[in-house]
Design a protein around this motif. Structure first.
Motif, PDB file in Angstrom:
ATOM      1  N   THR A   1      35.134  23.199  42.003  1.00  0.00           N
ATOM      2  CA  THR A   1      34.918  22.198  42.791  1.00  0.00           C
ATOM      3  C   THR A   1      36.412  21.318  42.727  1.00  0.00           C
ATOM      4  O   THR A   1      36.799  20.458  43.823  1.00  0.00           O
ATOM      5  N   ILE A   2      37.113  20.949  41.580  1.00  0.00           N
ATOM      6  CA  ILE A   2      38.188  20.184  41.343  1.00  0.00           C
ATOM      7  C   ILE A   2      39.367  21.047  41.621  1.00  0.00           C
ATOM      8  O   ILE A   2      40.464  20.705  42.248  1.00  0.00           O
ATOM      9  N   ALA A   3      39.526  22.244  41.061  1.00  0.00           N
ATOM     10  CA  ALA A   3      40.530  22.996  40.990  1.00  0.00           C
ATOM     11  C   ALA A   3      41.106  23.933  42.252  1.00  0.00           C
ATOM     12  O   ALA A   3      42.357  24.200  42.400  1.00  0.00           O
ATOM     13  N   ARG A   4      39.797  24.379  42.976  1.00  0.00           N
ATOM     14  CA  ARG A   4      40.363  25.268  44.029  1.00  0.00           C
ATOM     15  C   ARG A   4      41.119  24.627  45.027  1.00  0.00           C
ATOM     16  O   ARG A   4      41.082  23.289  45.396  1.00  0.00           O
ATOM     17  N   ASP A   5      42.060  25.479  45.400  1.00  0.00           N
ATOM     18  CA  ASP A   5      42.995  24.729  46.522  1.00  0.00           C
ATOM     19  C   ASP A   5      44.163  23.935  46.016  1.00  0.00           C
ATOM     20  O   ASP A   5      44.724  23.002  46.739  1.00  0.00           O
ATOM     21  N   THR A   6      44.237  23.952  44.675  1.00  0.00           N
ATOM     22  CA  THR A   6      45.503  23.013  44.004  1.00  0.00           C
ATOM     23  C   THR A   6      46.321  23.877  43.144  1.00  0.00           C
ATOM     24  O   THR A   6      46.033  25.275  43.109  1.00  0.00           O
ATOM     25  N   GLY A   7      47.328  23.542  42.624  1.00  0.00           N
ATOM     26  CA  GLY A   7      48.167  24.100  41.605  1.00  0.00           C
ATOM     27  C   GLY A   7      47.604  24.756  40.633  1.00  0.00           C
ATOM     28  O   GLY A   7      47.961  25.708  40.043  1.00  0.00           O
ATOM     29  N   LEU A   8      46.287  24.215  40.185  1.00  0.00           N
ATOM     30  CA  LEU A   8      45.758  24.774  39.052  1.00  0.00           C
ATOM     31  C   LEU A   8      45.137  26.240  39.536  1.00  0.00           C
ATOM     32  O   LEU A   8      44.941  27.183  38.465  1.00  0.00           O
ATOM     33  N   ALA A   9      44.886  26.574  40.681  1.00  0.00           N
ATOM     34  CA  ALA A   9      44.395  27.664  41.130  1.00  0.00           C
ATOM     35  C   ALA A   9      45.597  28.952  41.327  1.00  0.00           C
ATOM     36  O   ALA A   9      45.401  29.787  42.036  1.00  0.00           O
ATOM     37  N   GLU A  10      46.999  28.132  41.406  1.00  0.00           N
ATOM     38  CA  GLU A  10      48.018  29.225  41.665  1.00  0.00           C
ATOM     39  C   GLU A  10      48.626  29.817  40.504  1.00  0.00           C
ATOM     40  O   GLU A  10      48.658  29.210  39.421  1.00  0.00           O
ATOM     41  N   LEU A  11      49.367  30.836  40.491  1.00  0.00           N
ATOM     42  CA  LEU A  11      49.674  31.565  39.485  1.00  0.00           C
ATOM     43  C   LEU A  11      51.218  31.263  39.223  1.00  0.00           C
ATOM     44  O   LEU A  11      52.172  31.921  39.718  1.00  0.00           O
ATOM     45  N   ARG A  12      51.257  29.870  38.804  1.00  0.00           N
ATOM     46  CA  ARG A  12      52.672  29.452  38.622  1.00  0.00           C
ATOM     47  C   ARG A  12      52.421  28.093  37.491  1.00  0.00           C
ATOM     48  O   ARG A  12      51.497  27.773  37.443  1.00  0.00           O
ATOM     49  N   LYS A  13      53.426  27.709  36.713  1.00  0.00           N
ATOM     50  CA  LYS A  13      53.419  26.751  35.914  1.00  0.00           C
ATOM     51  C   LYS A  13      53.346  25.455  36.900  1.00  0.00           C
ATOM     52  O   LYS A  13      53.741  25.525  38.018  1.00  0.00           O
ATOM     53  N   ILE A  14      52.586  24.557  36.364  1.00  0.00           N
ATOM     54  CA  ILE A  14      52.381  23.088  36.673  1.00  0.00           C
ATOM     55  C   ILE A  14      53.321  22.427  35.986  1.00  0.00           C
ATOM     56  O   ILE A  14      53.203  22.007  34.945  1.00  0.00           O
ATOM     57  N   ARG A  15      54.184  21.607  37.155  1.00  0.00           N
ATOM     58  CA  ARG A  15      55.210  20.457  36.610  1.00  0.00           C
ATOM     59  C   ARG A  15      54.361  19.544  36.032  1.00  0.00           C
ATOM     60  O   ARG A  15      53.438  18.824  36.524  1.00  0.00           O
TER      61      ARG A  15
END
Length: 180
Positions: A88-102
């Motif tokens: 509910t917090i992370a979906r559709d954010t950078g947390l859910a993507e297969l990439r590093k987070i700045r």
């Protein structure tokens, strides 16, 4: 890098980074004379084990975003980290993507309005599993150092659960806190 005792402090890992500030693992490794990098192994939406859902105050069937990483020191694997975030917090954010987070996940959580303010950590040792021995290049009889951390907001909402499995050689964990 020398074989001197490595003292690890949790505070940089639970504090949002300022713009342009080095990520916590790289900065810690550099302070100890090494080069710290990480490899993102997997990002997926899962239903976690019951004890993990409970730690995040979620219903047993509630999904989470899982991020799995391998931490490397001078190119050698030294830690496996699995971090879970309520979907509910992370979906559709950078947390859910297969990439590093700045700036790292904690920085992104703060930007999303979920600044971690409370930290709970459990430290333990145990024998390494077969998978851990393979990934961390350990011998059959080697042990690992485990650290489970839950980050929560001021109102007690858990926003991140991380399970870290580390090679224990020369490590010492230091806990520091400020009382406001």
């Amino acid at each position: 890098m020398s074989d001197l005792e490595w003292i690890s402090v949790s505070t940089p890992y639970v504090t949002p980074r300022r713009p342009g500030e080095a990520e916590a693992w790289g900065a810690e490794a550099a302070q100890n004379g090494g080069v710290g990098t990480q490899r993102l192994l997997d990002v997926s939406e899962i239903v976690p084990a019951a004890e993990l859902a409970d730690a995040l105050h979620l219903d047993a069937d509630a999904p989470v975003i899982q991020r799995r990483r391998m931490m490397l020191l001078d190119g050698r694997p030294v830690e496996l980290t699995t971090s879970l975030y309520p979907a509910t917090i992370a979906r559709d954010t950078g947390l859910a993507e297969l990439r590093k987070i700045r700036g790292g996940a904690v920085t992104l959580l703060a930007e999303l309005g979920y600044r971690p303010r409370q930290v709970s950590e459990d430290v333990y040792t145990r024998r390494a599993t077969e998978v851990e021995r393979s990934l961390l290049q350990l011998r059959e009889d080697d042990w690992v150092l485990g650290l489970t951390r839950v980050l929560s907001t001021d109102d007690g909402l858990p926003v991140e659960l991380s399970v870290m499995t580390m090679t224990p050689g020369g490590r010492r964990l230091r806990y520091e806190s400020s009382i406001a």
